[in-house]
Design a protein around this motif. Structure first.
Motif, PDB file in Angstrom:
ATOM      1  N   ASN A   1       0.843  -1.179   0.000  1.00 46.37           N
ATOM      2  CA  ASN A   1       0.000   0.000   0.000  1.00 46.37           C
ATOM      3  C   ASN A   1       0.888   1.242   0.000  1.00 46.37           C
ATOM      4  O   ASN A   1       1.792   1.358   0.817  1.00 46.37           O
ATOM      5  CB  ASN A   1      -0.904  -0.002   1.241  1.00 46.37           C
ATOM      6  N   ALA A   2       0.627   2.156  -0.932  1.00 44.12           N
ATOM      7  CA  ALA A   2       1.408   3.393  -1.023  1.00 44.12           C
ATOM      8  C   ALA A   2       0.548   4.562  -0.564  1.00 44.12           C
ATOM      9  O   ALA A   2      -0.618   4.673  -0.928  1.00 44.12           O
ATOM     10  CB  ALA A   2       1.874   3.618  -2.455  1.00 44.12           C
TER      11      ALA A   2
ATOM     12  N   VAL B   1       5.476   7.030   1.008  1.00 46.27           N
ATOM     13  CA  VAL B   1       5.757   5.970   1.974  1.00 46.27           C
ATOM     14  C   VAL B   1       4.966   4.712   1.612  1.00 46.27           C
ATOM     15  O   VAL B   1       3.881   4.776   1.041  1.00 46.27           O
ATOM     16  CB  VAL B   1       5.430   6.407   3.420  1.00 46.27           C
ATOM     17  N   LEU B   2       5.571   3.559   1.949  1.00 41.52           N
ATOM     18  CA  LEU B   2       4.966   2.270   1.643  1.00 41.52           C
ATOM     19  C   LEU B   2       4.742   1.465   2.910  1.00 41.52           C
ATOM     20  O   LEU B   2       5.534   1.534   3.852  1.00 41.52           O
ATOM     21  CB  LEU B   2       5.882   1.444   0.733  1.00 41.52           C
ATOM     22  N   ASP B   3       3.698   0.672   2.887  1.00 42.93           N
ATOM     23  CA  ASP B   3       3.452  -0.377   3.865  1.00 42.93           C
ATOM     24  C   ASP B   3       3.363  -1.672   3.067  1.00 42.93           C
ATOM     25  O   ASP B   3       2.815  -1.692   1.961  1.00 42.93           O
ATOM     26  CB  ASP B   3       2.137  -0.157   4.608  1.00 42.93           C
ATOM     27  N   ALA B   4       3.900  -2.742   3.625  1.00 36.64           N
ATOM     28  CA  ALA B   4       3.802  -4.049   2.957  1.00 36.64           C
ATOM     29  C   ALA B   4       3.482  -5.103   4.008  1.00 36.64           C
ATOM     30  O   ALA B   4       4.036  -5.088   5.111  1.00 36.64           O
ATOM     31  CB  ALA B   4       5.096  -4.389   2.235  1.00 36.64           C
TER      32      ALA B   4
ATOM     33  N   MET C   1       7.714   3.041   5.251  1.00 38.54           N
ATOM     34  CA  MET C   1       9.059   3.171   4.686  1.00 38.54           C
ATOM     35  C   MET C   1       9.020   4.111   3.483  1.00 38.54           C
ATOM     36  O   MET C   1       8.115   4.029   2.653  1.00 38.54           O
ATOM     37  CB  MET C   1       9.589   1.805   4.222  1.00 38.54           C
ATOM     38  N   ASN C   2      10.024   4.975   3.387  1.00 38.09           N
ATOM     39  CA  ASN C   2      10.153   5.852   2.237  1.00 38.09           C
ATOM     40  C   ASN C   2      10.450   4.996   1.011  1.00 38.09           C
ATOM     41  O   ASN C   2      11.276   4.082   1.069  1.00 38.09           O
ATOM     42  CB  ASN C   2      11.275   6.864   2.468  1.00 38.09           C
ATOM     43  N   VAL C   3       9.804   5.290  -0.093  1.00 37.87           N
ATOM     44  CA  VAL C   3       9.944   4.487  -1.307  1.00 37.87           C
ATOM     45  C   VAL C   3      11.398   4.418  -1.766  1.00 37.87           C
ATOM     46  O   VAL C   3      11.880   3.373  -2.188  1.00 37.87           O
ATOM     47  CB  VAL C   3       9.053   5.056  -2.440  1.00 37.87           C
ATOM     48  N   ARG C   4      12.110   5.514  -1.662  1.00 37.86           N
ATOM     49  CA  ARG C   4      13.506   5.550  -2.126  1.00 37.86           C
ATOM     50  C   ARG C   4      14.437   4.708  -1.257  1.00 37.86           C
ATOM     51  O   ARG C   4      15.534   4.354  -1.690  1.00 37.86           O
ATOM     52  CB  ARG C   4      14.003   6.983  -2.187  1.00 37.86           C
TER      53      ARG C   4
END
Length: 175
Positions: free
Chosen positions: A29-30, A34-37, A58-61
């Protein structure tokens, strides 16, 4: 070596069952940058879906592209790696149940007729197994007989054979 993913020992939010089966599917999920997985797991009793947190805010980069590709591709190897990761286990307050999720590959039992045999045990994955059970299955003995051989000093190893091991070891069996 493992034959399937282990059961996850954690309570189901819907029915309070204590066992979940990870199916190797991920949900990513974005939210802006930031992402969650999560690794998805199904309750063995009611079939409800539970989410095991893999990445949180978490930051995508900062995420390696190959990890992101594996998450999007529902890589079953990644699911196995993450289930065994102590950080993921601690974050999700879970443990693993490896019963009936592994098999023993002996490469043939023609060498078991010798008077003294030296055996090297190598794990394909870090599966906690009782060495007594492993030796009994591999040598075609009962567990009680293996315990008796240990007590008599006819089965020796550099590691303690009681309890559980998940790393490689060797033993010598004298008949």
């Amino acid at each position: 070596m493992p034959t399937c993913l282990p059961l996850v020992l954690r309570r189901c939010h819907a029915c309070a069952s204590g066992r979940l089966r990870a199916n190797g599917k991920f949900r990513v999920n974005a939210n802006h940058k930031v992402l969650d997985a999560w690794l998805l797991a199904l309750c063995t009793a009611c079939g409800g879906t539970a989410r095991l947190t893999v990445l949180e805010r978490m930051n995508v980069r900062s995420i390696r592209p190959e990890l992101l590709d594996r998450l999007h591709g529902n890589d079953p190897g990644l699911a196995a790696e993450l289930l065994q990761d102590p950080v993921v286990q601690h974050r999700n307050r879970m443990a693993l149940d490896w019963d009936n999720a592994w098999r023993l590959d002996t490469g043939g039992s023609d060498r078991l007729d010798h008077e003294v045999i030296d055996v090297s045990v190598r794990f394909a994955a870090r599966i906690p197994v009782r060495p007594v059970r492993l030796i009994a299955e591999g040598c075609g003995l009962s567990r009680a007989e293996v315990e008796r051989l240990i007590a008599e000093g006819k089965l020796v190893s550099t590691v303690r054979l009681s309890g559980k091991l998940s790393g490689d070891f060797t033993f010598t069996l004298k008949r």
